[in-house]
Design an enzyme around this catalytic site. Structure first.
Site, PDB file in Angstrom:
ATOM      1  N   HIS A  96      -3.967   1.716   7.898  1.00  0.00           N
ATOM      2  CA  HIS A  96      -2.687   2.083   8.036  1.00  0.00           C
ATOM      3  C   HIS A  96      -2.365   3.119   6.776  1.00  0.00           C
ATOM      4  O   HIS A  96      -2.020   4.294   7.205  1.00  0.00           O
ATOM      5  CB  HIS A  96      -1.714   1.065   7.483  1.00  0.00           C
ATOM      6  CG  HIS A  96      -0.039   1.245   7.375  1.00  0.00           C
ATOM      7  ND1 HIS A  96       0.908   0.863   8.176  1.00  0.00           N
ATOM      8  CD2 HIS A  96       0.228   2.114   6.657  1.00  0.00           C
ATOM      9  CE1 HIS A  96       1.913   1.227   7.785  1.00  0.00           C
ATOM     10  NE2 HIS A  96       1.684   2.081   7.072  1.00  0.00           N
ATOM     11  N   GLU A  97      -3.048   3.059   5.418  1.00  0.00           N
ATOM     12  CA  GLU A  97      -2.819   3.964   4.670  1.00  0.00           C
ATOM     13  C   GLU A  97      -3.720   5.224   4.832  1.00  0.00           C
ATOM     14  O   GLU A  97      -3.234   6.497   4.628  1.00  0.00           O
ATOM     15  CB  GLU A  97      -3.209   3.577   3.312  1.00  0.00           C
ATOM     16  CG  GLU A  97      -2.346   2.328   2.773  1.00  0.00           C
ATOM     17  CD  GLU A  97      -0.897   2.461   2.980  1.00  0.00           C
ATOM     18  OE1 GLU A  97      -0.178   3.552   2.804  1.00  0.00           O
ATOM     19  OE2 GLU A  97       0.108   1.738   3.183  1.00  0.00           O
ATOM     20  N   CYS A 111       6.442  -0.060   6.866  1.00  0.00           N
ATOM     21  CA  CYS A 111       5.714   1.007   6.259  1.00  0.00           C
ATOM     22  C   CYS A 111       7.110   1.301   5.136  1.00  0.00           C
ATOM     23  O   CYS A 111       8.128   1.285   5.580  1.00  0.00           O
ATOM     24  CB  CYS A 111       5.724   2.200   7.035  1.00  0.00           C
ATOM     25  SG  CYS A 111       5.154   3.635   6.245  1.00  0.00           S
ATOM     26  N   LEU A 112       6.588   1.515   3.984  1.00  0.00           N
ATOM     27  CA  LEU A 112       7.775   1.948   2.976  1.00  0.00           C
ATOM     28  C   LEU A 112       8.586   3.295   3.522  1.00  0.00           C
ATOM     29  O   LEU A 112       9.461   3.624   2.844  1.00  0.00           O
ATOM     30  CB  LEU A 112       7.123   2.344   1.592  1.00  0.00           C
ATOM     31  CG  LEU A 112       6.414   0.915   0.946  1.00  0.00           C
ATOM     32  CD1 LEU A 112       6.006   1.265  -0.331  1.00  0.00           C
ATOM     33  CD2 LEU A 112       7.815  -0.253   0.722  1.00  0.00           C
ATOM     34  N   HIS A 165      -1.958   7.649   7.104  1.00  0.00           N
ATOM     35  CA  HIS A 165      -1.015   8.465   6.465  1.00  0.00           C
ATOM     36  C   HIS A 165      -1.654   9.764   5.974  1.00  0.00           C
ATOM     37  O   HIS A 165      -1.225  10.708   6.033  1.00  0.00           O
ATOM     38  CB  HIS A 165      -0.475   7.729   5.291  1.00  0.00           C
ATOM     39  CG  HIS A 165       0.890   6.697   5.466  1.00  0.00           C
ATOM     40  ND1 HIS A 165       1.654   7.334   6.154  1.00  0.00           N
ATOM     41  CD2 HIS A 165       0.932   5.712   5.389  1.00  0.00           C
ATOM     42  CE1 HIS A 165       2.617   6.409   6.509  1.00  0.00           C
ATOM     43  NE2 HIS A 165       2.070   5.340   5.673  1.00  0.00           N
ATOM     44  N   GLY A 188       0.762  -1.025  -0.021  1.00  0.00           N
ATOM     45  CA  GLY A 188      -0.197  -0.119   0.033  1.00  0.00           C
ATOM     46  C   GLY A 188       0.894   1.215  -0.231  1.00  0.00           C
ATOM     47  O   GLY A 188       2.154   1.215   0.336  1.00  0.00           O
ATOM     48  N   GLN A 227       2.744  10.078   1.229  1.00  0.00           N
ATOM     49  CA  GLN A 227       4.277   9.405   1.215  1.00  0.00           C
ATOM     50  C   GLN A 227       5.052   9.832   0.131  1.00  0.00           C
ATOM     51  O   GLN A 227       6.160   9.534  -0.041  1.00  0.00           O
ATOM     52  CB  GLN A 227       4.200   8.072   1.304  1.00  0.00           C
ATOM     53  CG  GLN A 227       3.649   7.327   2.479  1.00  0.00           C
ATOM     54  CD  GLN A 227       3.567   5.937   2.578  1.00  0.00           C
ATOM     55  OE1 GLN A 227       2.518   5.379   2.032  1.00  0.00           O
ATOM     56  NE2 GLN A 227       4.211   5.140   3.019  1.00  0.00           N
TER      57      GLN A 227
HETATM   58 NI    NI Z   1       3.049   3.300   5.546  1.00  0.00          NI
END
Ligand code: NI
Length: 170
Positions: free
Chosen positions: A133-134, A91-92, A137, A45, A50
């Site tokens: 989670h997204e 997380c990226l 963000h 995701g 981000q």
């Molecule tokens: Ni993340």
């Protein structure tokens, strides 16, 4: 085209995203670029936040085959299960860090797709975790903020050191 992913503790990750005003070619191109970026980084995701675009757009793909991308524009949780579960998340934007976060077991999310059509997705399992989670963000929240201050500070130090090393190597 792959985009640059902001890394924690970049303060821009704490920006609250604004609603997408129109689902147009610009938004569709952004969604395509975000999907490319997510696949290239082997993520499940990615939120627009981000990639430093502060509009309510997320992309996801929880399939094993990595060929079922989903685009959620202006997502809203319309129902959350009372049951919660602790899951290991990564997380990226916080590479190499995994820790436990409690999430609703299932959620119903209302969103527009890339054609501007409204739909409600009934998410459970990994998809439910990912959606929550997204969506965090988009509110400027990174998963490490659920952890203790001690852990968070340790992660912050590690990330700053890691980024300094990357810069020195380039
Ligand atoms: Ni993340």
């Amino acid at each position: 085209m792959a985009l640059t992913i902001l890394c924690y503790p970049d303060p821009r990750l704490h920006t609250v995203a604004k609603p997408v005003q129109a689902v147009d070619d610009r938004i569709r191109q952004l969604a395509r670029d975000m999907i490319d970026t997510m696949y290239q980084a082997s993520g499940v995701g990615l939120a627009a936040t981000q990639v430093n675009v502060h509009e309510r757009l997320i992309v996801l793909d929880v399939s094993d085959t990595r060929d079922q991308p989903m685009v959620l524009i202006n997502p809203e949780l319309v129902w959350t299960s009372p049951e919660k579960k602790l899951n290991e998340e990564g997380c990226l934007s916080v590479p190499g860090i995994y820790d436990g976060v409690e999430r609703h077991l299932s959620v119903h999310v209302k969103a527009l797709d890339e054609h501007g059509n409204a739909r409600v997705i009934e998410a459970e399992g990994l998809l439910a975790i990912c959606v929550q989670h997204e969506m965090d963000h988009l509110m400027g929240k990174v998963f490490v903020e659920y952890l203790s201050l001690l852990k968070r500070n340790r992660i912050k130090t590690k990330m700053v050191k890691h980024q300094r090393e990357l810069r020195a190597a380039s």
